[in-house]
Design an enzyme around this catalytic site. Sequence first.
Site, PDB file in Angstrom:
ATOM      1  CG  ASN A 103      -0.979   9.042   0.959  1.00  0.00           C
ATOM      2  OD1 ASN A 103      -0.344   9.111   1.997  1.00  0.00           O
ATOM      3  ND2 ASN A 103      -2.288   8.825   0.938  1.00  0.00           N
ATOM      4  CG  ASN A 151      -4.190   5.772   4.187  1.00  0.00           C
ATOM      5  OD1 ASN A 151      -5.108   5.130   3.689  1.00  0.00           O
ATOM      6  ND2 ASN A 151      -3.121   6.139   3.504  1.00  0.00           N
ATOM      7  CG  ASP A 206      -5.966   7.141  -6.171  1.00  0.00           C
ATOM      8  OD1 ASP A 206      -6.672   7.525  -5.212  1.00  0.00           O
ATOM      9  OD2 ASP A 206      -4.805   6.755  -6.032  1.00  0.00           O
ATOM     10  CG  ASP A 248      -9.350   8.994  -3.677  1.00  0.00           C
ATOM     11  OD1 ASP A 248      -8.362   8.725  -2.982  1.00  0.00           O
ATOM     12  OD2 ASP A 248      -9.643   8.363  -4.718  1.00  0.00           O
ATOM     13  CE1 TYR A 299      -4.100   1.736   0.408  1.00  0.00           C
ATOM     14  CE2 TYR A 299      -3.251   2.572   2.491  1.00  0.00           C
ATOM     15  CZ  TYR A 299      -4.198   2.600   1.488  1.00  0.00           C
ATOM     16  OH  TYR A 299      -5.249   3.482   1.562  1.00  0.00           O
TER      17      TYR A 299
HETATM   18  N1  LIG Z   1      -4.439  10.219   3.543  1.00  0.00           N
HETATM   19  C1  LIG Z   1      -5.435   9.774   2.802  1.00  0.00           C
HETATM   20  O1  LIG Z   1      -6.216   8.883   3.203  1.00  0.00           O
HETATM   21  C2  LIG Z   1      -5.664  10.362   1.459  1.00  0.00           C
HETATM   22  C3  LIG Z   1      -4.750  11.174   0.870  1.00  0.00           C
HETATM   23  N2  LIG Z   1      -4.986  11.705  -0.359  1.00  0.00           N
HETATM   24  C4  LIG Z   1      -3.936  12.516  -0.941  1.00  0.00           C
HETATM   25  O2  LIG Z   1      -4.379  13.830  -1.098  1.00  0.00           O
HETATM   26  C5  LIG Z   1      -3.727  14.419  -2.202  1.00  0.00           C
HETATM   27  C6  LIG Z   1      -4.741  15.167  -3.026  1.00  0.00           C
HETATM   28  O3  LIG Z   1      -5.724  14.293  -3.535  1.00  0.00           O
HETATM   29  P1  LIG Z   1      -6.971  14.892  -4.345  1.00  0.00           P
HETATM   30  O4  LIG Z   1      -7.720  15.860  -3.531  1.00  0.00           O
HETATM   31  O5  LIG Z   1      -7.732  13.778  -4.896  1.00  0.00           O
HETATM   32  O6  LIG Z   1      -6.196  15.646  -5.524  1.00  0.00           O
HETATM   33  P2  LIG Z   1      -6.682  16.790  -6.454  1.00  0.00           P
HETATM   34  O7  LIG Z   1      -5.744  16.845  -7.577  1.00  0.00           O
HETATM   35  O8  LIG Z   1      -8.146  16.634  -6.715  1.00  0.00           O
HETATM   36  O9  LIG Z   1      -6.506  18.129  -5.580  1.00  0.00           O
HETATM   37  C7  LIG Z   1      -5.286  18.716  -5.227  1.00  0.00           C
HETATM   38  C8  LIG Z   1      -5.571  20.095  -4.693  1.00  0.00           C
HETATM   39  O10 LIG Z   1      -4.364  20.628  -4.166  1.00  0.00           O
HETATM   40  C9  LIG Z   1      -4.217  21.964  -4.621  1.00  0.00           C
HETATM   41  N3  LIG Z   1      -2.817  22.357  -4.675  1.00  0.00           N
HETATM   42  C10 LIG Z   1      -1.895  21.999  -5.598  1.00  0.00           C
HETATM   43  N4  LIG Z   1      -0.736  22.631  -5.341  1.00  0.00           N
HETATM   44  C11 LIG Z   1      -0.924  23.368  -4.242  1.00  0.00           C
HETATM   45  C12 LIG Z   1      -0.098  24.246  -3.507  1.00  0.00           C
HETATM   46  N5  LIG Z   1       1.160  24.482  -3.851  1.00  0.00           N
HETATM   47  N6  LIG Z   1      -0.625  24.869  -2.431  1.00  0.00           N
HETATM   48  C13 LIG Z   1      -1.902  24.638  -2.064  1.00  0.00           C
HETATM   49  N7  LIG Z   1      -2.727  23.813  -2.724  1.00  0.00           N
HETATM   50  C14 LIG Z   1      -2.250  23.191  -3.802  1.00  0.00           C
HETATM   51  C15 LIG Z   1      -4.867  21.979  -5.995  1.00  0.00           C
HETATM   52  O11 LIG Z   1      -5.211  23.298  -6.387  1.00  0.00           O
HETATM   53  C16 LIG Z   1      -6.062  21.093  -5.736  1.00  0.00           C
HETATM   54  O12 LIG Z   1      -7.104  21.873  -5.190  1.00  0.00           O
HETATM   55  C17 LIG Z   1      -2.988  13.297  -2.910  1.00  0.00           C
HETATM   56  O13 LIG Z   1      -1.634  13.367  -2.575  1.00  0.00           O
HETATM   57  C18 LIG Z   1      -3.573  12.035  -2.326  1.00  0.00           C
HETATM   58  O14 LIG Z   1      -2.627  11.015  -2.249  1.00  0.00           O
HETATM   59  C19 LIG Z   1      -6.151  11.502  -1.038  1.00  0.00           C
HETATM   60  C20 LIG Z   1      -7.099  10.672  -0.510  1.00  0.00           C
HETATM   61  C21 LIG Z   1      -6.904  10.007   0.769  1.00  0.00           C
HETATM   62  C1  LIG Z   2      -4.909   6.960   0.396  1.00  0.00           C
HETATM   63  C2  LIG Z   2      -5.517   7.336  -0.848  1.00  0.00           C
HETATM   64  O1  LIG Z   2      -6.592   6.880  -1.185  1.00  0.00           O
HETATM   65  C3  LIG Z   2      -4.847   8.290  -1.691  1.00  0.00           C
HETATM   66  O2  LIG Z   2      -3.799   8.800  -1.328  1.00  0.00           O
HETATM   67  O3  LIG Z   2      -5.384   8.558  -2.759  1.00  0.00           O
HETATM   68 MG   LIG Z   3      -7.010   7.204  -3.226  1.00  0.00          MG
END
Ligand SMILES: NC(=O)C1=CN([C@@H]2O[C@H](COP(=O)(O)OP(=O)(O)OC[C@H]3O[C@@H](n4cnc5c(N)ncnc54)[C@H](O)[C@@H]3O)[C@@H](O)[C@H]2O)C=CC1
Ligand SMILES: CC(=O)C(=O)O
Ligand SMILES: [Mg+2]
Length: 603
Positions: free
Chosen positions: A445, A490, A272, A295, A129
């Site tokens: 991540n 997570n 994703d 997500d 993972y």
């Molecule tokens: N810990 C967890 O369980 C999870 C973590 N994630 C992580 O969250 C991250 C984002 O995922 P999503 O929202 O789906 O992506 P996304 O691409 O939909 O959104 C990213 C956002 O970050 C903003 N952004 C980009 N550069 C930036 C900066 N320099 N300063 C401030 N904001 C900025 C963008 O404008 C956008 O609004 C990924 O790295 C993903 O791995 C996502 C889902 C679950």
């Molecule tokens: C953990 C997860 O779903 C992500 O980073 O997109």
């Molecule tokens: Mg995900």
Amino acid sequence: MWNQLRFAAANFSRSRRFTTVNPGPCIIHKRGADILHDPWFNKDTGFPLTERDRLGLRGLLPPRVISFEQQHDRFLDSYRSLEKNTQCQPDNIVSLAKWRILNRLHDRNETLYYRVLIDNIEEFAPIIYTPTVGLVCQNYSGLFRRPRGMYFSAKDKGEMMSMIYNWPAEKVDMIVLTDGSRILGLGDLGVQGIGIPIGKLDMYVAAAGINPRNILPVMLDVGTNNEKLLEDRLYLGLRQRRLEGEEYLEIVDEFMDAVYARWPKAIVQFEDFQMKWAFETLKRYHKRFCMFNDDIQGTAGVALAGLLGTVRAQGRPLSDFVKQKIVVVGAGSAGLGVLKMAIQAVSKMTGCSELAAKSQFFLIDKDGLITTERNNLDPAAAPFAKNPRDIEGLTEGASILEVVKKVKPHVLLGLSGVGGIFNEEVLKAMRESVSTKPAIFAMSNPTMNAECTASDAFKHAGENIVFASGSPFENVNLGNGKVGHVNQANNMYLFPGIGLGTLLSGAHLITERMLQAASECLASYMMEEDILNGILYPSISCIRDVTAEVGAAVLRAAVEEELAEGQGDVGPKELAQMSKEETVEYVRSNMWFPVYSPLVHEK
Ligand SMILES: NC(=O)C1=CN([C@@H]2O[C@H](COP(=O)(O)OP(=O)(O)OC[C@H]3O[C@@H](n4cnc5c(N)ncnc54)[C@H](O)[C@@H]3O)[C@@H](O)[C@H]2O)C=CC1
Ligand SMILES: CC(=O)C(=O)O
Ligand SMILES: [Mg+2]
């Protein structure tokens, strides 16, 4: 519900597990070498002599029979040797080597693979993972040896209804689907994103005991906009740009119709997808199919549980959540999902409107603080945009540093996908937080995309912080015997329970109430003593226990909503009559556990 506390049930000890499970026989239609080449039935050197005789295996294996426990230990020994022999090599090389050895076992002997995974989940989750799965996706075309899961491409339009029958299993319970457009924080990886559904489903087996025969990882290959991949001669996906608009939706529609035509009771987890399609598909399907977007919805539930934990960590009553100032950095599918659910929780706690509940939340994207003055404001972010009148001293597009300095938030939460943006200055500014225990959630991540490292957070923001990250970090040694605890915020704490609870409930939809129940359950899981020490989430080593509780909460919510139809002999009436504890036991008893079953050949 929120302040109800629970102890984690003790895990079975390994040795006890090796001796207590008595599996029923398993009917097999193969004989001889075909069995050895089928990872589902293969026991390698573990086939007893009588079984070797019955199944035509005599002479195809070395004569000595090795017990399951010995095989387990032998695998771990070779894993430890690999660790020892690669000590001086770069981290990426070592991680990929570890993934390869696990993957080879997965391809050869599923029972042993899942047993090793379950027994060592804390150690192996970071390999199968996040973070290693991200590296695997990036290198997928080179790592590819054997197919796993199904691939539906834009070229398969019109064929999916028949293609779905190419999958060999009669029954599928759980599907994880991606189009590879936003893999972790690594962007568009096209077909290489298949590693994510595979890793998520491995977590389903390990955490929820979903039977691995009934899982299906799926890649929807509608092209890629990743120039490097389009030019890579080894790239295994369609070498075309992504479909857009109606053309894209027609492919997803066809896939969903095909899935539910063959397996009407399956659950599809969307994973994703880039934001626009994540929201669009959720809106399009959530009332038609049994699906959710991990997500948006899984992450929101885990984050909300953590945010409530930070209130308790300050020694405050949960009702104080409504007063917490929270800065969310990242206005994508994850960040917006978190904001929506957190605002709903505030509104529910106070009885105020969601509009009023928004005042404590600040949203920042790549262009800074989002206000109603933003040109081309994304409609998905619009409900969370600040009115300039309400943010004295801050303007449209203000930087993270400016916002943190002005707002002095209780929580700084990152879901931006951008590594290191909680830099030294930002973290130092968090020292001025109005909270006695400021919280920093670097949830992006994989590890290199985390908004900050755990050690930087404790070093710059102070030792009294609460810290959580999406990918694992080691706890931080603060000196003088003190430890800075690292939480892993997570969605893996929720999606397995959401899937299993829904499956056992027999509900044909996943509702907000069911998702909320999952989050409430996780929020109330930790004991006060742990929370006060900054431990917001349980250890991954008891993930099955967490999942049993979460699954039961989801199931009970489905019963309350009169959506539960049950499954097998356990119908809606029986489910409704179960006490809370009985529901947890029911969920737990339905978890598949890997042991070798006696194989009985049938022609
Ligand atoms: N810990 C967890 O369980 C999870 C973590 N994630 C992580 O969250 C991250 C984002 O995922 P999503 O929202 O789906 O992506 P996304 O691409 O939909 O959104 C990213 C956002 O970050 C903003 N952004 C980009 N550069 C930036 C900066 N320099 N300063 C401030 N904001 C900025 C963008 O404008 C956008 O609004 C990924 O790295 C993903 O791995 C996502 C889902 C679950
Ligand atoms: C953990 C997860 O779903 C992500 O980073 O997109
Ligand atoms: Mg995900």
